[in-house]
Motif scaffolding. Sequence first.
Motif, PDB file in Angstrom:
ATOM      1  N   HIS A  27     -10.312   1.787  -9.634  1.00 33.40           N
ATOM      2  CA  HIS A  27     -10.815   1.304  -8.341  1.00 33.40           C
ATOM      3  C   HIS A  27     -10.588   2.318  -7.222  1.00 33.40           C
ATOM      4  O   HIS A  27     -10.847   2.031  -6.060  1.00 33.40           O
ATOM      5  CB  HIS A  27     -10.157  -0.033  -7.977  1.00 33.40           C
ATOM      6  N   TYR A  28     -10.123   3.496  -7.586  1.00 34.66           N
ATOM      7  CA  TYR A  28      -9.793   4.551  -6.619  1.00 34.66           C
ATOM      8  C   TYR A  28     -10.910   4.781  -5.598  1.00 34.66           C
ATOM      9  O   TYR A  28     -10.652   4.885  -4.402  1.00 34.66           O
ATOM     10  CB  TYR A  28      -9.472   5.844  -7.375  1.00 34.66           C
ATOM     11  N   SER A  29     -12.139   4.867  -6.054  1.00 36.74           N
ATOM     12  CA  SER A  29     -13.254   5.187  -5.150  1.00 36.74           C
ATOM     13  C   SER A  29     -13.790   3.962  -4.398  1.00 36.74           C
ATOM     14  O   SER A  29     -14.626   4.107  -3.514  1.00 36.74           O
ATOM     15  CB  SER A  29     -14.393   5.840  -5.930  1.00 36.74           C
ATOM     16  N   LEU A  30     -13.305   2.778  -4.728  1.00 38.12           N
ATOM     17  CA  LEU A  30     -13.853   1.559  -4.130  1.00 38.12           C
ATOM     18  C   LEU A  30     -13.054   1.020  -2.953  1.00 38.12           C
ATOM     19  O   LEU A  30     -13.589   0.288  -2.119  1.00 38.12           O
ATOM     20  CB  LEU A  30     -13.974   0.465  -5.198  1.00 38.12           C
ATOM     21  N   ILE A  31     -11.772   1.368  -2.878  1.00 40.67           N
ATOM     22  CA  ILE A  31     -10.932   0.866  -1.788  1.00 40.67           C
ATOM     23  C   ILE A  31      -9.757   1.814  -1.584  1.00 40.67           C
ATOM     24  O   ILE A  31      -9.233   2.377  -2.549  1.00 40.67           O
ATOM     25  CB  ILE A  31     -10.433  -0.578  -2.059  1.00 40.67           C
ATOM     26  N   GLN A  32      -9.383   1.994  -0.341  1.00 42.57           N
ATOM     27  CA  GLN A  32      -8.227   2.850  -0.061  1.00 42.57           C
ATOM     28  C   GLN A  32      -6.952   2.134  -0.492  1.00 42.57           C
ATOM     29  O   GLN A  32      -6.949   0.914  -0.685  1.00 42.57           O
ATOM     30  CB  GLN A  32      -8.201   3.230   1.413  1.00 42.57           C
ATOM     31  N   PRO A  33      -5.851   2.861  -0.669  1.00 40.94           N
ATOM     32  CA  PRO A  33      -4.599   2.225  -1.081  1.00 40.94           C
ATOM     33  C   PRO A  33      -4.225   1.101  -0.119  1.00 40.94           C
ATOM     34  O   PRO A  33      -4.294   1.261   1.105  1.00 40.94           O
ATOM     35  CB  PRO A  33      -3.582   3.365  -1.009  1.00 40.94           C
ATOM     36  N   HIS A  34      -3.851  -0.030  -0.702  1.00 43.83           N
ATOM     37  CA  HIS A  34      -3.597  -1.218   0.116  1.00 43.83           C
ATOM     38  C   HIS A  34      -2.605  -2.135  -0.577  1.00 43.83           C
ATOM     39  O   HIS A  34      -2.321  -1.979  -1.764  1.00 43.83           O
ATOM     40  CB  HIS A  34      -4.903  -1.975   0.353  1.00 43.83           C
ATOM     41  N   MET A  35      -2.141  -3.099   0.184  1.00 39.93           N
ATOM     42  CA  MET A  35      -1.293  -4.164  -0.351  1.00 39.93           C
ATOM     43  C   MET A  35      -2.065  -5.466  -0.126  1.00 39.93           C
ATOM     44  O   MET A  35      -2.294  -5.867   1.010  1.00 39.93           O
ATOM     45  CB  MET A  35       0.053  -4.162   0.360  1.00 39.93           C
ATOM     46  N   THR A  36      -2.480  -6.079  -1.209  1.00 39.42           N
ATOM     47  CA  THR A  36      -3.273  -7.301  -1.123  1.00 39.42           C
ATOM     48  C   THR A  36      -2.424  -8.431  -0.557  1.00 39.42           C
ATOM     49  O   THR A  36      -1.298  -8.649  -0.983  1.00 39.42           O
ATOM     50  CB  THR A  36      -3.801  -7.702  -2.514  1.00 39.42           C
ATOM     51  N   PRO A 115       4.189  -8.588  -3.419  1.00 38.90           N
ATOM     52  CA  PRO A 115       3.498  -7.528  -2.674  1.00 38.90           C
ATOM     53  C   PRO A 115       3.787  -6.162  -3.296  1.00 38.90           C
ATOM     54  O   PRO A 115       4.922  -5.859  -3.652  1.00 38.90           O
ATOM     55  CB  PRO A 115       4.090  -7.636  -1.269  1.00 38.90           C
ATOM     56  N   HIS A 116       2.736  -5.358  -3.412  1.00 40.30           N
ATOM     57  CA  HIS A 116       2.858  -4.060  -4.070  1.00 40.30           C
ATOM     58  C   HIS A 116       1.652  -3.202  -3.719  1.00 40.30           C
ATOM     59  O   HIS A 116       0.661  -3.704  -3.195  1.00 40.30           O
ATOM     60  CB  HIS A 116       2.943  -4.243  -5.587  1.00 40.30           C
ATOM     61  N   LEU A 117       1.738  -1.918  -4.052  1.00 41.05           N
ATOM     62  CA  LEU A 117       0.644  -0.992  -3.854  1.00 41.05           C
ATOM     63  C   LEU A 117       0.303  -0.391  -5.223  1.00 41.05           C
ATOM     64  O   LEU A 117       1.066   0.410  -5.760  1.00 41.05           O
ATOM     65  CB  LEU A 117       1.066   0.101  -2.861  1.00 41.05           C
ATOM     66  N   THR A 118      -0.803  -0.810  -5.787  1.00 38.63           N
ATOM     67  CA  THR A 118      -1.206  -0.394  -7.136  1.00 38.63           C
ATOM     68  C   THR A 118      -1.543   1.090  -7.179  1.00 38.63           C
ATOM     69  O   THR A 118      -2.285   1.590  -6.336  1.00 38.63           O
ATOM     70  CB  THR A 118      -2.421  -1.218  -7.607  1.00 38.63           C
ATOM     71  N   VAL A 119      -0.999   1.779  -8.194  1.00 36.06           N
ATOM     72  CA  VAL A 119      -1.355   3.186  -8.422  1.00 36.06           C
ATOM     73  C   VAL A 119      -1.990   3.393  -9.797  1.00 36.06           C
ATOM     74  O   VAL A 119      -2.575   4.439 -10.058  1.00 36.06           O
ATOM     75  CB  VAL A 119      -0.151   4.142  -8.236  1.00 36.06           C
TER      76      VAL A 119
END
Length: 170
Positions: A27-36, A115-119
Amino acid sequence: MKFGIAVFPPKVVQDEANSHRKRFDPHYSLIQPHMTVREAEEWDERKLAEAVRHLEEVTANTQPFAVRINRFSSFYPVANVIYMALEDPSPFVSMYRTVCSGVLEEKNIKYSYNPHLTVGQDLGDDEMHDVLSSLRPIPLDFNFTVDRLHLLYQTENGAWTVHQTFLFRG
């Protein structure tokens, strides 16, 4: 249209996350790094208007809070997801509970909120273990203040963009 709610960390955190996401997150190109904060869901115009009113009320009474990202972790064996983790998720979880109440209460939740930031995601078992073992020793020490929420919508090509930003004013 599909809508979701997220927090975007500062650029330095996004840069660190993206250095891993570009290889391990489809999903790298679809959304910037985030915490849902709230998972994506189809909303009509009425639901969108209710959500905006709710977010205005919630953020009017929410104070900014500090968080620290301090390590890489994973959801294995539940899911092959690698993420940047919060040292103390409790302030974020408290904000999540307030946001996801009333008209934004989530139904049929599969997992408890973390809460987390997926890599990295959608990895095979062996790849997940290899990547996680290479990331775990990397020290993380990112402190920042969460002071806003972003209501996002999904475009026709699957990318996510900001519909509206809500500053914490409590």
